[in-house]
Write a protein that holds these residues in place. Structure first.
Motif, PDB file in Angstrom:
ATOM      1  N   VAL A  11      -7.052  11.770   3.754  1.00  0.00           N
ATOM      2  CA  VAL A  11      -5.755  12.050   4.372  1.00  0.00           C
ATOM      3  C   VAL A  11      -4.708  11.033   3.906  1.00  0.00           C
ATOM      4  N   LEU A  12      -5.087   9.749   3.853  1.00  0.00           N
ATOM      5  CA  LEU A  12      -4.152   8.731   3.370  1.00  0.00           C
ATOM      6  C   LEU A  12      -3.747   8.992   1.923  1.00  0.00           C
ATOM      7  N   THR A  13      -4.703   9.383   1.099  1.00  0.00           N
ATOM      8  CA  THR A  13      -4.406   9.669  -0.302  1.00  0.00           C
ATOM      9  C   THR A  13      -3.502  10.891  -0.436  1.00  0.00           C
ATOM     10  N   ALA A  14      -3.819  11.945   0.315  1.00  0.00           N
ATOM     11  CA  ALA A  14      -3.000  13.161   0.246  1.00  0.00           C
ATOM     12  C   ALA A  14      -1.575  12.900   0.720  1.00  0.00           C
ATOM     13  N   SER A  20       4.916  10.292  -2.476  1.00  0.00           N
ATOM     14  CA  SER A  20       5.314   9.715  -3.765  1.00  0.00           C
ATOM     15  C   SER A  20       6.068  10.720  -4.635  1.00  0.00           C
ATOM     16  N   LEU A  21       5.881  12.004  -4.376  1.00  0.00           N
ATOM     17  CA  LEU A  21       6.544  13.035  -5.170  1.00  0.00           C
ATOM     18  C   LEU A  21       7.882  13.467  -4.583  1.00  0.00           C
ATOM     19  N   THR A  33       2.710   2.832  -0.476  1.00  0.00           N
ATOM     20  CA  THR A  33       2.045   1.985   0.511  1.00  0.00           C
ATOM     21  C   THR A  33       0.811   2.684   1.082  1.00  0.00           C
ATOM     22  N   LEU A  34       0.936   3.971   1.367  1.00  0.00           N
ATOM     23  CA  LEU A  34      -0.222   4.712   1.879  1.00  0.00           C
ATOM     24  C   LEU A  34      -1.335   4.806   0.835  1.00  0.00           C
ATOM     25  N   LEU A  35      -0.960   4.970  -0.421  1.00  0.00           N
ATOM     26  CA  LEU A  35      -1.969   4.971  -1.484  1.00  0.00           C
ATOM     27  C   LEU A  35      -2.666   3.618  -1.579  1.00  0.00           C
ATOM     28  N   SER A  36      -1.916   2.558  -1.376  1.00  0.00           N
ATOM     29  CA  SER A  36      -2.494   1.223  -1.380  1.00  0.00           C
ATOM     30  C   SER A  36      -3.478   1.052  -0.223  1.00  0.00           C
ATOM     31  N   TYR A  37      -3.104   1.553   0.958  1.00  0.00           N
ATOM     32  CA  TYR A  37      -4.000   1.483   2.115  1.00  0.00           C
ATOM     33  C   TYR A  37      -5.281   2.271   1.852  1.00  0.00           C
ATOM     34  N   ALA A  38      -5.139   3.439   1.229  1.00  0.00           N
ATOM     35  CA  ALA A  38      -6.314   4.263   0.931  1.00  0.00           C
ATOM     36  C   ALA A  38      -7.237   3.550  -0.061  1.00  0.00           C
ATOM     37  N   ALA A  39      -6.669   2.918  -1.066  1.00  0.00           N
ATOM     38  CA  ALA A  39      -7.486   2.197  -2.042  1.00  0.00           C
ATOM     39  C   ALA A  39      -8.192   1.004  -1.393  1.00  0.00           C
ATOM     40  N   ASN A  40      -7.480   0.294  -0.515  1.00  0.00           N
ATOM     41  CA  ASN A  40      -8.098  -0.844   0.170  1.00  0.00           C
ATOM     42  C   ASN A  40      -9.237  -0.388   1.073  1.00  0.00           C
ATOM     43  N   ILE A  79      -1.104  -8.741  -2.506  1.00  0.00           N
ATOM     44  CA  ILE A  79      -0.361  -8.260  -3.670  1.00  0.00           C
ATOM     45  C   ILE A  79       0.450  -7.021  -3.310  1.00  0.00           C
ATOM     46  N   SER A  80      -0.125  -6.109  -2.539  1.00  0.00           N
ATOM     47  CA  SER A  80       0.609  -4.899  -2.185  1.00  0.00           C
ATOM     48  C   SER A  80       1.783  -5.204  -1.256  1.00  0.00           C
TER      49      SER A  80
END
Length: 109
Positions: A11-14, A20-21, A33-40, A79-80
């Motif tokens: 869900v965070l990635t989606a 982002s688009l 930021t949400l993509l960063s949270y998903a990666a973390n 870093i993020s």
């Protein structure tokens, strides 16, 4: 528990990709930021956290907690945060100079 973590990461990635688009700067920053949270969260989940285990191997310990994923995520968070602050300042400067907050710089009514 694994299904819930996987669902949260998905869900965070989606949401991050969707935001982002978008055409304005604030949703793009929020999406990154949400993509960063998903990666973390993904890195932390792949580290197989163990609760109640010491981070250092001793003679009396049955198992240990691997500190590497936690250190990677902590570094990624710092870093993020710095990059998010930089992008927000860059977006504010761009808005001040161009007069709009569109990502491509072209105002579309």
């Amino acid at each position: 528990m694994e299904a819930i973590i996987s669902l949260i990461i998905g869900v965070l990635t989606a949401c991050g990709v969707y935001l982002s688009l978008r055409g304005r700067t604030f949703p793009v920053v929020l999406g990154l930021t949400l993509l960063s949270y998903a990666a973390n969260l993904f890195l932390l989940a792949m580290g197989r956290l163990t609760i109640g285990a010491p981070p250092i191997i001793t003679e009396t310990a049955d198992g240990y907690a691997d500190p590497i994923p936690q250190a990677l995520v902590l570094t990624a968070i710092v870093i993020s945060f710095a990059m998010t602050a930089f992008v927000i300042v860059l977006a504010l400067k761009t808005f001040k100079e161009m007069g709009n907050d569109h990502v491509d710089g072209i105002h579309k009514p």
